[in-house]
Enzyme design. Structure first.
Site, PDB file in Angstrom:
ATOM      1  N   HIS A  13       0.721  -1.089   0.309  1.00  0.00           N
ATOM      2  CA  HIS A  13      -0.288   0.519  -0.122  1.00  0.00           C
ATOM      3  C   HIS A  13       0.689   1.212  -0.035  1.00  0.00           C
ATOM      4  O   HIS A  13       2.382   0.882  -0.480  1.00  0.00           O
ATOM      5  CB  HIS A  13      -1.044  -0.129   0.521  1.00  0.00           C
ATOM      6  CG  HIS A  13      -0.414   0.425   2.561  1.00  0.00           C
ATOM      7  ND1 HIS A  13      -1.007   0.821   3.792  1.00  0.00           N
ATOM      8  CD2 HIS A  13       0.520  -0.085   3.125  1.00  0.00           C
ATOM      9  CE1 HIS A  13      -0.230   1.076   4.817  1.00  0.00           C
ATOM     10  NE2 HIS A  13       1.263   0.648   4.340  1.00  0.00           N
ATOM     11  N   CYS A  32       5.957   6.062   4.595  1.00  0.00           N
ATOM     12  CA  CYS A  32       4.129   5.203   4.313  1.00  0.00           C
ATOM     13  C   CYS A  32       3.710   5.917   2.922  1.00  0.00           C
ATOM     14  O   CYS A  32       3.014   5.522   2.486  1.00  0.00           O
ATOM     15  CB  CYS A  32       3.525   5.156   5.202  1.00  0.00           C
ATOM     16  SG  CYS A  32       3.462   3.598   6.518  1.00  0.00           S
ATOM     17  N   HIS A  38       4.649   0.314  -0.154  1.00  0.00           N
ATOM     18  CA  HIS A  38       6.091  -0.842   0.279  1.00  0.00           C
ATOM     19  C   HIS A  38       5.149  -1.785   1.131  1.00  0.00           C
ATOM     20  O   HIS A  38       3.857  -1.738   0.868  1.00  0.00           O
ATOM     21  CB  HIS A  38       6.264  -0.079   1.996  1.00  0.00           C
ATOM     22  CG  HIS A  38       5.470   0.485   2.352  1.00  0.00           C
ATOM     23  ND1 HIS A  38       4.966   1.221   2.727  1.00  0.00           N
ATOM     24  CD2 HIS A  38       4.554   0.094   3.602  1.00  0.00           C
ATOM     25  CE1 HIS A  38       3.455   1.832   3.246  1.00  0.00           C
ATOM     26  NE2 HIS A  38       3.882   1.071   4.266  1.00  0.00           N
ATOM     27  N   HIS A  40       3.075  -4.881   3.387  1.00  0.00           N
ATOM     28  CA  HIS A  40       3.547  -5.687   5.156  1.00  0.00           C
ATOM     29  C   HIS A  40       2.681  -6.960   4.907  1.00  0.00           C
ATOM     30  O   HIS A  40       2.021  -7.408   4.029  1.00  0.00           O
ATOM     31  CB  HIS A  40       2.088  -4.757   5.893  1.00  0.00           C
ATOM     32  CG  HIS A  40       2.575  -3.334   6.278  1.00  0.00           C
ATOM     33  ND1 HIS A  40       3.135  -2.808   7.110  1.00  0.00           N
ATOM     34  CD2 HIS A  40       1.870  -1.945   5.761  1.00  0.00           C
ATOM     35  CE1 HIS A  40       3.048  -2.082   7.218  1.00  0.00           C
ATOM     36  NE2 HIS A  40       2.628  -1.462   6.562  1.00  0.00           N
ATOM     37  N   HIS A  79      -1.775 -10.337  -1.193  1.00  0.00           N
ATOM     38  CA  HIS A  79      -0.690 -10.346  -2.492  1.00  0.00           C
ATOM     39  C   HIS A  79      -0.965  -9.468  -3.641  1.00  0.00           C
ATOM     40  O   HIS A  79      -0.540  -9.360  -5.146  1.00  0.00           O
ATOM     41  CB  HIS A  79      -0.166 -11.808  -3.624  1.00  0.00           C
ATOM     42  CG  HIS A  79       0.137 -12.528  -2.523  1.00  0.00           C
ATOM     43  ND1 HIS A  79       0.419 -13.268  -1.305  1.00  0.00           N
ATOM     44  CD2 HIS A  79       1.558 -12.758  -2.689  1.00  0.00           C
ATOM     45  CE1 HIS A  79       1.668 -13.334  -1.318  1.00  0.00           C
ATOM     46  NE2 HIS A  79       2.448 -13.584  -2.203  1.00  0.00           N
TER      47      HIS A  79
HETATM   48 NI    NI Z   1       2.769   1.555   5.954  1.00  0.00          NI
END
Ligand code: NI
Length: 134
Positions: A13, A32, A38, A40, A79
Site C-alpha cells: 500500500h 508510508c 511498500h 506489510h 498479494h
Molecule cells: Ni504501511
C-alpha cells in the site's frame, strides 16, 4: 464467549493524500508515503462472540470461519496492491484502520446475525487496530 481465527495476508500500500504536496505527504505519512509502495505482513484476528451451541460445544465452527476468511478476505487482498488492485480502496486510504473497517463490513454481511464480530488487524508487530462496528 469469544473465539478467534488468526489469518495472515501480505499486501502493498501507499498512504497518500492527493490534495497535499509531496512535502506534506512525507511529513505526515513518512515512509508510508513512498511513491513506489511498500508491503506489510498483515495479521488478521477475527473474533466471534456468541453462545456455546449445545449440540456441537462450539461457538462457531472455526473451520467454516477459516474458509469464509479465505474466500472473502485472503482471495481479495493477499498479494495485492491495495491502492491499485482493490476497488475497496479506490476512494478510501488503505490505512490499517480503513482495512479493518472494510474487512469487518465484508465479514459482517456473511455472518449470522446471532454472532458478535470484532476484527483486529496487526500491521506490524507493534501496531494493531480493532473494529467492532463502531
Ligand atoms: Ni504501511
Amino acid at each position: 464467549m469469544k473465539v478467534c481465527r488468526r489469518e495472515t495476508f501480505n499486501a502493498a500500500h501507499r498512504l497518500f493524500n492527493a490534495h497535499w504536496s509531496d512535502e506534506k505527504n512525507m511529513e505526515v505519512f513518512g515512509k508510508c508515503s513512498n511513491p513506489n509502495f511498500h508491503g506489510h505482513n498483515y495479521v488478521l484476528e477475527t473474533w466471534i462472540d456468541g453462545e456455546i451451541d449445545e449440540e456441537t460445544g462450539y461457538v462457531i465452527d472455526l473451520k467454516k470461519l477459516k474458509d469464509l476468511i479465505r474466500d472473502e478476505i485472503s482471495e481479495r487482498f493477499d498479494h495485492r496492491n491495495l491502492n491499485l488492485d482493490c476497488v475497496e480502496f479506490e476512494k478510501l486510504k488503505p490505512s490499517a484502520e480503513n482495512i479493518a473497517f472494510v474487512i469487518w463490513n465484508i465479514l459482517r454481511e456473511k455472518l449470522d446475525a446471532k454472532y458478535g464480530l470484532s476484527v483486529r488487524l496487526w500491521e506490524t508487530e507493534n501496531n494493531v487496530v480493532e473494529y467492532s462496528g463502531q
